[in-house]
Design a protein around this motif. Structure first.
Motif, short mmCIF file in Angstrom:
data_model
loop_
_atom_site.label_atom_id
_atom_site.label_comp_id
_atom_site.label_asym_id
_atom_site.label_seq_id
_atom_site.Cartn_x
_atom_site.Cartn_y
_atom_site.Cartn_z
N PRO A 1 -3.59 0.34 91.42
CA PRO A 1 -3.29 1.73 91.05
C PRO A 1 -4.34 2.69 91.59
O PRO A 1 -5.53 2.37 91.64
CB PRO A 1 -3.32 1.70 89.51
N ARG A 2 -3.90 3.86 92.02
CA ARG A 2 -4.78 4.81 92.70
C ARG A 2 -6.08 5.11 91.95
O ARG A 2 -7.15 5.14 92.56
CB ARG A 2 -4.01 6.12 92.98
N PRO A 3 -6.07 5.33 90.63
CA PRO A 3 -7.33 5.63 89.93
C PRO A 3 -8.36 4.49 90.02
O PRO A 3 -9.56 4.73 89.87
CB PRO A 3 -6.90 5.86 88.48
N LEU A 4 -7.89 3.25 90.25
CA LEU A 4 -8.79 2.10 90.29
C LEU A 4 -9.21 1.71 91.71
O LEU A 4 -10.01 0.80 91.89
CB LEU A 4 -8.14 0.89 89.61
N ARG A 5 -8.70 2.42 92.71
CA ARG A 5 -8.99 2.02 94.09
C ARG A 5 -10.46 2.16 94.47
O ARG A 5 -10.98 1.33 95.20
CB ARG A 5 -8.09 2.81 95.05
N PRO A 6 -11.18 3.20 94.01
CA PRO A 6 -12.62 3.25 94.33
C PRO A 6 -13.37 2.02 93.81
O PRO A 6 -14.24 1.48 94.49
CB PRO A 6 -13.09 4.53 93.64
N LEU A 7 -13.01 1.56 92.60
CA LEU A 7 -13.64 0.37 92.04
C LEU A 7 -13.27 -0.87 92.86
O LEU A 7 -14.10 -1.74 93.10
CB LEU A 7 -13.21 0.20 90.59
N ASP A 8 -12.02 -0.91 93.32
CA ASP A 8 -11.58 -2.05 94.13
C ASP A 8 -12.33 -2.10 95.46
O ASP A 8 -12.68 -3.18 95.94
CB ASP A 8 -10.07 -1.96 94.36
#
Length: 246
Positions: free
Chosen positions: A219-226
């Motif tokens: 999901p887009r909000p979690l992409r920086p963490l990924d």
């Protein structure tokens, strides 16, 4: 339970279904191509041009992403799905039909300098036979660039603790059960970094490097963490492994 599809008669029937995704994310393809380009060096002449087999090329988008980084080298796409090969012709000059089991690949022993094996191994009934065939077509010292989802990805660890089926795992070819997501893609096997290293080494390869890559389905909000998790392959969504034939 999510939306169901018509039940396939067998795995071949499943992968000939145009609704089944046959492409992976661009960031993974680009990272993998950079690793391969560094291993092969520039292809600037007859004696430096290398043959790269993209086995399980799908619709050819991964090869198209890799092509600018592999200038001067010959990339040949291979897939067993006629539907995928039809789509691959938009990106590859001569996609070839071939299988890793049964009669094997339509290539001579030791003909290839490198094999791209991107998000294929998790779909196979017999991955041991597949690596045996890849090893056959590679020259001594040839490169294997393999990518596959990481069972131990950072979010899967949390999901398992909560009693939820891990992302990438599937219990049915008809629908997703017990985990986030909607697309059924036919994953039969999943690897942790340690399992992948041991498996590839047991098949007669020397593991050179293991890196992480992001997953386009996060999901887009979690992409920086990924993306941050890529710094530690043990936590990354996708595993990128570089090995050489011993």
């Amino acid at each position: 339970m999510t939306t169901t599809r018509q039940p396939p008669k067998d795995l071949r029937d499943f992968y000939e279904d145009p609704a089944v995704p046959v492409a992976s994310g661009t960031p993974r393809s680009r990272r993998q191509a950079r690793m391969l380009a560094a291993a092969l060096g520039p292809g600037t002449g007859t004696h430096t041009t290398r043959t790269v087999l993209d086995i399980g090329c799908g619709d050819g988008t991964a090869a198209a992403t890799a092509a600018p980084l592999l200038t001067g080298h010959r990339v040949i796409g291979v897939d067993w799905s006629q539907d995928a090969l039809r789509r691959a012709r938009a990106h590859l000059t001569h996609p070839i039909r071939g299988e890793l089991t049964g009669p094997g690949l339509p290539f001579a022993t030791g003909c290839a300098d490198a094999v791209l094996f991107s998000e294929v191994i998790e779909h196979l009934v017999d991955p041991d036979a597949a690596l045996d065939e890849i090893r056959r077509v590679l020259r001594p010292g040839g490169h294997l660039m393999l990518s596959t989802p990481n069972l131990a990805a950072w979010y899967n660890r949390a999901l398992l603790l909560a009693g939820v089926q891990p992302v990438f795992s599937e219990v049915s070819l008809r629908a997703i059960h017990g985990r986030p997501g909607k697309e059924v893609v036919g994953h039969l096997r999943l690897y942790t970094p340690r399992a992948l290293r041991e498996f590839v080494a047991a098949a007669g390869f020397e593991v050179v490097r293991l890196e992480g890559a992001p997953f386009h389905g996060v999901p887009r909000p979690l992409r920086p963490l990924d993306r941050l998790a890529c710094a530690r392959p043990s936590l990354a969504s996708i595993l990128l492994l570089h090995a050489r034939k011993t």
